[in-house]
Write a protein that holds these residues in place. Structure first.
Motif, mmCIF file in Angstrom:
data_model
loop_
_atom_site.group_PDB
_atom_site.id
_atom_site.type_symbol
_atom_site.label_atom_id
_atom_site.label_comp_id
_atom_site.label_asym_id
_atom_site.label_seq_id
_atom_site.Cartn_x
_atom_site.Cartn_y
_atom_site.Cartn_z
ATOM 1 N N MET A 188 0.840 -1.185 0.000
ATOM 2 C CA MET A 188 0.000 0.000 0.000
ATOM 3 C C MET A 188 0.881 1.243 0.000
ATOM 4 O O MET A 188 1.749 1.415 0.860
ATOM 5 N N SER A 189 0.653 2.130 -0.972
ATOM 6 C CA SER A 189 1.439 3.350 -1.038
ATOM 7 C C SER A 189 0.851 4.410 -0.115
ATOM 8 O O SER A 189 -0.225 4.234 0.462
ATOM 9 N N SER A 190 1.528 5.530 0.023
ATOM 10 C CA SER A 190 1.087 6.575 0.949
ATOM 11 C C SER A 190 -0.235 7.202 0.538
ATOM 12 O O SER A 190 -0.946 7.762 1.380
ATOM 13 N N ASP A 191 -0.581 7.122 -0.749
ATOM 14 C CA ASP A 191 -1.845 7.702 -1.193
ATOM 15 C C ASP A 191 -2.972 6.672 -1.247
ATOM 16 O O ASP A 191 -4.050 6.945 -1.766
ATOM 17 N N GLY A 192 -2.722 5.473 -0.724
ATOM 18 C CA GLY A 192 -3.776 4.479 -0.635
ATOM 19 C C GLY A 192 -3.933 3.575 -1.828
ATOM 20 O O GLY A 192 -4.871 2.772 -1.886
ATOM 21 N N LEU A 232 5.900 1.737 -8.261
ATOM 22 C CA LEU A 232 4.998 2.040 -9.375
ATOM 23 C C LEU A 232 3.611 1.494 -9.080
ATOM 24 O O LEU A 232 3.466 0.436 -8.471
ATOM 25 N N PRO A 233 2.561 2.220 -9.522
ATOM 26 C CA PRO A 233 1.198 1.720 -9.321
ATOM 27 C C PRO A 233 1.022 0.335 -9.950
ATOM 28 O O PRO A 233 1.393 0.111 -11.109
ATOM 29 N N ALA A 234 0.471 -0.587 -9.167
ATOM 30 C CA ALA A 234 0.301 -1.953 -9.661
ATOM 31 C C ALA A 234 -0.646 -1.996 -10.853
ATOM 32 O O ALA A 234 -0.532 -2.871 -11.719
ATOM 33 N N GLU A 235 -1.575 -1.068 -10.922
ATOM 34 C CA GLU A 235 -2.586 -1.086 -11.981
ATOM 35 C C GLU A 235 -1.976 -1.003 -13.373
ATOM 36 O O GLU A 235 -2.506 -1.553 -14.325
ATOM 37 N N GLY A 236 -0.844 -0.325 -13.507
ATOM 38 C CA GLY A 236 -0.251 -0.157 -14.821
ATOM 39 C C GLY A 236 0.884 -1.102 -15.134
ATOM 40 O O GLY A 236 1.598 -0.885 -16.118
ATOM 41 N N LEU A 237 1.064 -2.147 -14.334
ATOM 42 C CA LEU A 237 2.169 -3.079 -14.541
ATOM 43 C C LEU A 237 1.687 -4.389 -15.151
ATOM 44 O O LEU A 237 0.626 -4.909 -14.804
ATOM 45 N N TRP A 238 2.506 -4.922 -16.050
ATOM 46 C CA TRP A 238 2.253 -6.208 -16.688
ATOM 47 C C TRP A 238 3.468 -7.091 -16.466
ATOM 48 O O TRP A 238 4.601 -6.620 -16.479
ATOM 49 N N VAL A 239 3.237 -8.371 -16.268
ATOM 50 C CA VAL A 239 4.317 -9.299 -15.966
ATOM 51 C C VAL A 239 4.397 -10.381 -17.051
ATOM 52 O O VAL A 239 3.378 -10.812 -17.589
#
Length: 229
Positions: free
Chosen positions: A187-191, A221-228
């Protein structure tokens, strides 16, 4: 393995990208798609893409038959030069282990037949045409000599992220590549959910005593924009 003519490769590649909807109309919409790895085999006469990620098919001759034993991955093409090397049946391509590539150490490079090398390239594929059902059976159902696509997967739901190679979507059809995840989701500081990521060059430097926190060149990095992969 049966050999394909250049015409066979062109027809199969055309059918492949067509099946994924990669046509003139849809390819213009760069925001409605997913990243995928395009894997294609090098052949005599092809330009050799220096520094490209590569795979090597380990083979031996059993009598007159060529037997495939498996793949060596995490390689880079070390030179655009083709070389006639004693013992090779075709022009040789230089391959370097990816770790040695990033540490600028080429003494461990090897030369292999050009047609034993497959190169990888990140491409953009329309989301609506990507089918993953039964994808694990593709090596059984498809000719391994033909080019093929391997769609990447969203980070969400992936249980083992640490060490995985990831790409970051930039929102306009472009991606940051050559990144490694060094944490699970947090969890990042901005939730929002985030993943700690470093440049792949730094991933391979972690064993060195000179590595410091300042070498973390990417960050969270925001998890929403990551691809593995």
């Amino acid at each position: 393995m049966d050999e394909l003519t250049p015409g066979d490769v062109d027809r199969r590649f055309g059918a492949l990208v067509g099946a994924f909807g990669w046509d003139d109309d849809q390819s213009q919409d760069l925001t409605n798609g997913v990243p995928a790895t395009l894997v294609r085999r090098l052949r005599p006469g092809d330009a050799v893409p220096v520094n490209a990620r590569a795979r090597f098919l380990m083979t031996t001759f059993q009598g007159e038959q060529l037997a495939a034993h498996g793949w060596r991955t995490d390689l880079r093409i070390g030179s655009s030069e083709l070389r006639d090397v004693p013992g090779l049946k075709q022009p040789g391509v230089q391959l370097v282990d990816e770790r040695e590539h990033y540490l600028a150490r080429s003494e461990e490079a090897v030369w292999v037949d050009i047609s034993r090398v497959w190169v990888e390239e990140l491409v953009h594929v329309p989301r609506s045409r990507v089918a993953t059902d039964e994808s694990w059976l593709r090596p059984v159902l498809e000719d391994q000599n033909a080019p093929h696509l391997e769609p990447l997967h969203p980070v969400a739901g992936r249980p083992h992220l640490i060490g995985a190679r990831v790409v970051r979507a930039l929102g306009d059809g472009r991606y940051d590549v050559d990144l490694r995840a060094v944490s699970g989701p947090m969890m990042s500081s901005d939730g929002t959910l985030a993943v700690a990521v470093v440049a792949e060059s730094q991933w391979y430097r972690w064993h060195q005593s000179s590595y410091t926190a300042a070498d973390r060149t990417v960050g969270h990095l925001p998890a929403e924009g990551l691809w593995v992969e």
